[in-house]
Write a protein that holds these residues in place. Structure first.
Motif, mmCIF file in Angstrom:
data_model
loop_
_atom_site.group_PDB
_atom_site.id
_atom_site.type_symbol
_atom_site.label_atom_id
_atom_site.label_comp_id
_atom_site.label_asym_id
_atom_site.label_seq_id
_atom_site.Cartn_x
_atom_site.Cartn_y
_atom_site.Cartn_z
ATOM 1 N N TRP A 1 0.852 -1.185 0.000
ATOM 2 C CA TRP A 1 0.000 0.000 0.000
ATOM 3 C C TRP A 1 0.886 1.233 0.000
ATOM 4 C CZ3 TRP A 1 -5.357 -0.628 -0.004
ATOM 5 C CH2 TRP A 1 -5.787 -1.950 0.180
ATOM 6 N N ALA A 2 0.631 2.116 -0.939
ATOM 7 C CA ALA A 2 1.515 3.274 -1.127
ATOM 8 C C ALA A 2 1.365 4.305 -0.018
ATOM 9 C CB ALA A 2 1.239 3.911 -2.483
ATOM 10 N N GLY B 1 -10.465 -0.352 7.968
ATOM 11 C CA GLY B 1 -9.177 -1.005 7.826
ATOM 12 C C GLY B 1 -8.931 -1.433 6.390
ATOM 13 N N ARG B 2 -7.726 -1.885 6.124
ATOM 14 C CA ARG B 2 -7.369 -2.358 4.786
ATOM 15 C C ARG B 2 -7.747 -3.830 4.624
ATOM 16 N NH1 ARG B 2 -2.336 0.136 6.165
ATOM 17 N NH2 ARG B 2 -2.045 2.172 5.181
ATOM 18 N N GLN B 3 -8.266 -4.182 3.492
ATOM 19 C CA GLN B 3 -8.596 -5.581 3.196
ATOM 20 C C GLN B 3 -7.427 -6.176 2.419
ATOM 21 O OE1 GLN B 3 -11.547 -6.711 4.634
ATOM 22 N NE2 GLN B 3 -11.332 -4.634 5.447
ATOM 23 N N ARG B 4 -6.393 -6.591 3.152
ATOM 24 C CA ARG B 4 -5.159 -7.056 2.530
ATOM 25 C C ARG B 4 -5.128 -8.567 2.407
ATOM 26 N NH1 ARG B 4 -0.919 -5.925 6.330
ATOM 27 N NH2 ARG B 4 0.463 -6.671 4.696
ATOM 28 N N TRP C 1 -2.321 -9.785 16.194
ATOM 29 C CA TRP C 1 -3.590 -10.126 15.520
ATOM 30 C C TRP C 1 -4.403 -8.871 15.242
ATOM 31 C CZ3 TRP C 1 -8.602 -10.735 18.268
ATOM 32 C CH2 TRP C 1 -9.608 -11.296 17.460
ATOM 33 N N LEU C 2 -4.440 -7.950 16.182
ATOM 34 C CA LEU C 2 -5.165 -6.694 16.008
ATOM 35 C C LEU C 2 -4.645 -5.929 14.795
ATOM 36 C CD1 LEU C 2 -7.068 -4.412 17.143
ATOM 37 C CD2 LEU C 2 -5.066 -3.607 18.397
ATOM 38 N N PHE C 3 -3.331 -5.842 14.654
ATOM 39 C CA PHE C 3 -2.757 -5.115 13.526
ATOM 40 C C PHE C 3 -3.113 -5.785 12.205
ATOM 41 C CE2 PHE C 3 0.804 -4.267 16.787
ATOM 42 C CZ PHE C 3 0.028 -3.306 17.413
ATOM 43 N N ASP C 4 -3.173 -7.119 12.209
ATOM 44 C CA ASP C 4 -3.584 -7.837 11.006
ATOM 45 C C ASP C 4 -5.053 -7.583 10.684
ATOM 46 O OD1 ASP C 4 -1.192 -8.938 10.264
ATOM 47 O OD2 ASP C 4 -1.541 -10.882 11.192
ATOM 48 N N LEU C 5 -5.902 -7.564 11.710
ATOM 49 C CA LEU C 5 -7.324 -7.310 11.491
ATOM 50 C C LEU C 5 -7.550 -5.958 10.821
ATOM 51 C CD1 LEU C 5 -8.901 -8.525 14.877
ATOM 52 C CD2 LEU C 5 -9.008 -9.688 12.662
ATOM 53 N N LEU C 6 -6.746 -4.980 11.198
ATOM 54 C CA LEU C 6 -6.877 -3.635 10.640
ATOM 55 C C LEU C 6 -6.098 -3.465 9.331
ATOM 56 C CD1 LEU C 6 -6.614 -1.547 13.927
ATOM 57 C CD2 LEU C 6 -8.650 -1.825 12.496
ATOM 58 N N GLY D 1 -9.226 2.966 9.928
ATOM 59 C CA GLY D 1 -9.841 1.813 10.571
ATOM 60 C C GLY D 1 -9.662 1.922 12.069
ATOM 61 N N TRP D 2 -10.566 1.313 12.820
ATOM 62 C CA TRP D 2 -10.427 1.309 14.272
ATOM 63 C C TRP D 2 -11.017 0.040 14.851
ATOM 64 C CZ3 TRP D 2 -15.142 1.207 16.832
ATOM 65 C CH2 TRP D 2 -16.247 1.768 16.179
ATOM 66 N N ALA D 3 -10.593 -0.279 16.059
ATOM 67 C CA ALA D 3 -11.076 -1.471 16.744
ATOM 68 C C ALA D 3 -11.402 -1.122 18.191
ATOM 69 C CB ALA D 3 -10.038 -2.587 16.686
ATOM 70 N N LEU D 4 -12.382 -1.822 18.731
ATOM 71 C CA LEU D 4 -12.859 -1.574 20.091
ATOM 72 C C LEU D 4 -13.055 -2.897 20.813
ATOM 73 C CD1 LEU D 4 -14.229 0.159 22.352
ATOM 74 C CD2 LEU D 4 -16.360 -0.045 21.040
ATOM 75 N N SER D 5 -12.385 -3.060 21.934
ATOM 76 C CA SER D 5 -12.561 -4.263 22.748
ATOM 77 C C SER D 5 -13.680 -4.038 23.759
ATOM 78 C CB SER D 5 -11.269 -4.603 23.503
ATOM 79 O OG SER D 5 -10.334 -5.218 22.658
#
Length: 224
Positions: free
Chosen positions: A51-52, A149-152, A182-187, A98-102
């Motif tokens: 991703w650029a 988040g990115r769909q990589r 894992w969180l970083f991968d999810l995003l 992107g964001w995540a919430l526990s």
């Protein structure tokens, strides 16, 4: 908040815990534990470079609804119950890529409707036993709500099986490094991205991202 040094350039600190000054000019970490923790983190996460443009991401791990006073009343940052409606609105308004919430399994039914359409619920499953003193259903997992988040490629599993944190302090709710990777991968995060840790706690998630993003060529495989 970090302590301000009285001189222009303070001592060089451990690359993982960011707390212990390094006396050996060749060393990056203060101890074997810090070195091994950083190595395990790099080994369990892979951050590609396809991703650029860099992005700005956020992770929020607030006191779970109804548990703030029970677990955090004696913390210096204690401010009562978290307004989750305001928290989600703030995350949405900040323009994050992107964001995540526990949150807790019990609170999921109340927190998820506050999130935008398209939010995904992922599961951190803890392979731990159930105390004999409990009755009925005992929760051994925690939901993580992911927005954007990115769909990589390749794809990332929507669940993680990992033990709770064993090191890094005594703060209730702190996350293990496997969770951070894992969180970083999810995003879909990659080196160069900015991570805003809204409720840093022990700071392990922020340190994990600083470690991973500073060594983009050392990642071996995505989270299992």
């Amino acid at each position: 908040m970090g302590r301000q040094e009285s001189h222009a350039q303070g001592p060089r600190l451990c690359g993982w815990c960011r707390a212990v000054p390094l006396t050996d000019v060749r060393a990056k970490y203060c101890s074997r534990r810090c070195r091994q923790t950083a190595f395990r983190l790099r080994r369990s996460a892979a951050l590609g470079d396809g991703w650029a443009q860099s992005g700005r991401f956020a992770y929020a791990d607030p006191p779970y609804p109804g548990l703030s006073a029970k677990y955090y009343r004696d913390e210096s940052t204690f401010a009562g119950e978290v307004d989750h409606r305001a928290l989600v609105a703030s995350l949405e308004a900040s323009g994050y890529a992107g964001w995540a919430l526990s949150t807790s399994a019990k609170a999921l039914r109340d927190v998820l409707p506050l999130c935008p359409v398209g939010a995904r619920v992922c599961a951190w499953v803890k392979p731990i036993g159930v105390p004999t003193a409990t009755r009925g259903i005992h929760s051994t997992w925690e939901p993580v709500i992911v927005v954007g988040g990115r769909q990589r490629p390749p794809g990332v599993r929507d669940h993680l099986r990992a033990m709770p944190a064993r090191h890094g302090g005594e703060l209730m709710g702190r996350k293990p490094i496997a969770f951070a990777a894992w969180l970083f991968d999810l995003l879909g995060m990659q080196p160069g991205d900015e991570l805003v840790d809204v409720f840093p706690g022990t700071g392990v998630v922020g340190r994990a991202w600083a470690e991973l993003s500073s060594t983009p060529g050392e990642h071996a495989s995505r989270s299992a």
